[in-house]
Write an enzyme that holds these catalytic residues in place. Sequence first.
Site, PDB file in Angstrom:
ATOM      1  N   GLU A  41      -3.878   7.817  -4.303  1.00 48.62           N
ATOM      2  CA  GLU A  41      -3.301   6.481  -3.502  1.00 48.62           C
ATOM      3  C   GLU A  41      -3.174   5.321  -4.432  1.00 48.62           C
ATOM      4  O   GLU A  41      -3.959   4.894  -5.603  1.00 48.62           O
ATOM      5  CB  GLU A  41      -4.395   6.377  -2.983  1.00 48.62           C
ATOM      6  CG  GLU A  41      -4.660   4.856  -1.917  1.00 48.62           C
ATOM      7  CD  GLU A  41      -5.577   4.348  -1.289  1.00 48.62           C
ATOM      8  OE1 GLU A  41      -6.063   5.056   0.207  1.00 48.62           O
ATOM      9  OE2 GLU A  41      -6.258   4.226  -2.158  1.00 48.62           O
ATOM     10  N   TYR A  82       0.570  -1.042   0.278  1.00 48.10           N
ATOM     11  CA  TYR A  82      -0.059  -0.257   0.358  1.00 48.10           C
ATOM     12  C   TYR A  82       0.885   0.990  -0.134  1.00 48.10           C
ATOM     13  O   TYR A  82       2.010   1.266   0.597  1.00 48.10           O
ATOM     14  CB  TYR A  82      -0.887  -0.184   1.509  1.00 48.10           C
ATOM     15  CG  TYR A  82      -1.082   1.175   1.564  1.00 48.10           C
ATOM     16  CD1 TYR A  82      -3.173   1.708   1.278  1.00 48.10           C
ATOM     17  CD2 TYR A  82      -0.353   2.334   2.477  1.00 48.10           C
ATOM     18  CE1 TYR A  82      -3.191   2.595   1.113  1.00 48.10           C
ATOM     19  CE2 TYR A  82      -1.678   3.342   2.141  1.00 48.10           C
ATOM     20  CZ  TYR A  82      -3.392   3.556   1.362  1.00 48.10           C
ATOM     21  OH  TYR A  82      -3.313   5.163   1.898  1.00 48.10           O
TER      22      TYR A  82
END
Lengths: 403, 292
Positions: free
Chosen positions: A213, A125
Site C-alpha cells: 500500500e 492512494y
Amino acid sequence: MNLHEYQAKELLKKFNVPVQEGVACSSVHEAEEAYRQIKTQFGSPFAVVKAQIHAGGRGKGTIKETGINGVKVGKSIDDITEFSQKILGGTLVTIQTGAAGKVVNKILVTQDMYYDGPSERKEFYLSILLDRSKGQNVIIYSTEGGMNIEEIAHNTPEKIFKEWVNPSGGLLSFQARKIAFNLGLSGEAFKNCVKFVTNLYKAYVNLDCGMLEINPLFKAADDKIVAVDCKMNIDDNALIRHSDLASMSDTNEEDPTEVEAGKYNLNFVKLDGNVGCMVNGAGLAMATMDMIKLSGGEPANFLDVGGSANAQTVEAGFKIILKDPAVKAILINIFGGIVRCDRVAQGVIDAYKNMGNINVPIIVRLQGTNADQAKKIIDESGLKVQSAILLSEAADLVKKAVA
Amino acid sequence: MSILVNKNSKIVVQGFTGTEGTFHATQMIEFGTNIVAGVTPGKGGTNHLNCPIFNTVADSVKKTGANVSIIFVPPAFAADAIMEATEAGIELIVCITEGIPVQDMVQVKHYLKGKNTRLIGPNCPGVITADECKVGIMPGFIFKKGRIGIVSKSGTLTYEAADQVAKVGLGISTAVGIGGDPIIGTTTKDAVELFMNDNETDAIVLIGEIGGGMEAEAAHWIKSTGNKKPVVGFIAGQTAPPGRRMGHAGAIVGGEDDTAIAKMKIMRECGIHVVSSPADIGKKMAELIDKK
C-alpha cells in the site's frame, strides 16, 4: 510478515520505484547525522522524523511519555534533535496499536516532499493486493490520498478505482496508462506515474507481497511521483524463496509469547480471555474458542499444536498459556486421527508432572483413535485433570470451571 | 454415485517416496484405495509400496490409466506438480501440501481455466467416500457409510463433524476438505453443487471459517436453486480478532463481510440451519433428518 516503512522503501528502490528518500536511525546522534546529509543532498532545511512501528495512524498517534506525534516535520537541526529525543524509545499509541501502544526502536529521517514548484501538489492512494474471489491481483487506487481507504470507500465510493491484472500477461501498458489518466495526471507527471505503477507491480510480484500500500502516492510540485509512505506485507509461504527478506522480520513488533511459541513450531495467537486452549488443527482450534465463549468463558488464545501432539508440544503449550495470569482454566481438545489419543493422554500427564504445580483446572477432551483408553489413562492418573470424550461434555466442564 | 472419488478411481501419488507420501499412501492402501502409480522424478522404473514409480505424471497415466492424483510435493514445487497433473489429463487433483506461495496459486488458478481438471485444495485433508475410496490424510474409520455429505475448510473439524454425524446414527456419503488457503481449486459452492446433484446424498454439512466470501456465495446459490436438500452450517472463528491470521493462511478477517457473524447471518437468511456451537452439528442434522 510485515515490514517497516524504511525496509519497504529500500526494497522498492531496487525496483526503480521512486520513494521519499530517508535514513533509518536508532539514536539521536544518527538522526542528526542523517539530517545534515539530507539537508545537503536536497538543499532544503525541512526534514521529517517518522517513528517506525508496524501500525498505521502514526502521524495522528502520540508518544505516551512525551505527548509528541509519531511523525513530525522539522526545519532545523534543533528540531530534529528534539523530535528524535522525544520519539525514540517512547511508546507510540495510534488508532491501530491499541491502548498499550508500541515502543519505537527506530526512526526514519526523510526529505520533505511538500516543497513549492510550478505545478500543484497532490496526494493519491494506491494499493495492490489479492482478490480472493477472482484469484487475481488487483490494484485499488483513488484520487483521495492521505487518508484511510475505508474512510474513502465509505465517504466517496465513486472515487475508488480497481484494475485487475491477468496473471499471464502481468500489468499491461494500457492499464498503467488508465490508472494515470484516472488520477487526472498529464505531461511529465503522467509519464512518471505510468513508470511508477509498472515498476511497483513488478516489485509486488517479485517480492511475493501479500499486500503493498502506497498512501499517500504523492505528486510533487515538480511532477515527480513518489511513495511518501509504504506498507508492505510479505506472504509468509513465499519466504522459502526469499531468505534475504526473512531476515528483515522484526520480532520486537510481535507479542513475545507468540515469538516463543514459534520456536516450538506452535501456531499461537494471544487473546484477552480467561480460558486457555490447546487444539490440533486450525479450524477445530477456532471452533474450540467459539465453544469457550458460548460456555460463558472468553478464549485466552488460539493455539494449533498441529499433527503431533506429544509430551513436548503439550508441555510447551502449557508453559506458553500459563504465562498469562488471566488464564483460569485450560481446555485441551484433540481429535485423534493419525495421532492416537492414548499417546496424547500420556503426553498430557507427563507434561503435567514435569511442570510440577499447575494451579488452574485442566480439561482434556480426547476423541478419535483409542479415545476410551485415553479417558481411562487421564481418569486413573490421580491428577487434577478432568476428561471428556464428546465436545458437548467438554463445553459443560468449561462452563463449570468459569462459573 | 457419491461424489469425486469411488471404488473405480485409479490414484497416482505425486511425491510418492517422501516421508509424508509414503506414510499416507500406506494408510490409503490399507483403507482400500486403488493406488496404481507413484511419481518421483528420477526414480522412474523402480517400485515403492508394490506400485510402479514413473518420472512424469503423463507416463503414469499412459501406463496405468490413473485418473486421480494426490500431491505430497513440498510447497516450493507443488504448483508445478498441479500443472503437470493437469497437462497429463488427470481429472481430479487433490493437493495436500500446505504453505504454497499465494502468487504460485494465482498462476495455477489461471492455468486451470478452461481445462477439464478439478483441483481440491491445496492445504486440505483430501476427499473420502466412505467404505470406497480415501484420497487424503484423514483417519478413515471415522467416516461411517451413510447419506450425509460434508464440505469443510478445516481438517480436524471435518473429523469432528463426521464423528458427530455417526454418533447420531447417520453416516457419510463423501467428505470433501476444500482447504484453508486464500486461493483454492474447488470452492464451497462447487462442492455443495456436487452434493445437491448426487443421488446418494440426502443432506449436507457445510463448515466454513472466517475470511473470504465462499460461504456466502454457496449460501446464495443454495437459496437460488430452491434449497433442494437440508444444509447444516457452522462457521469457525466467531471469537477471532480482526486482522489476525488464525492458523490457516486464508483465515483472516479483512472486513465486515468475512466475519463469522456476517457469514452466519447470510447463511441463515438463505435457509441454512446454522449452529453456533461446533458441538451441535450432529444433533442438528439428526433433527432435520427426523423431520423428513
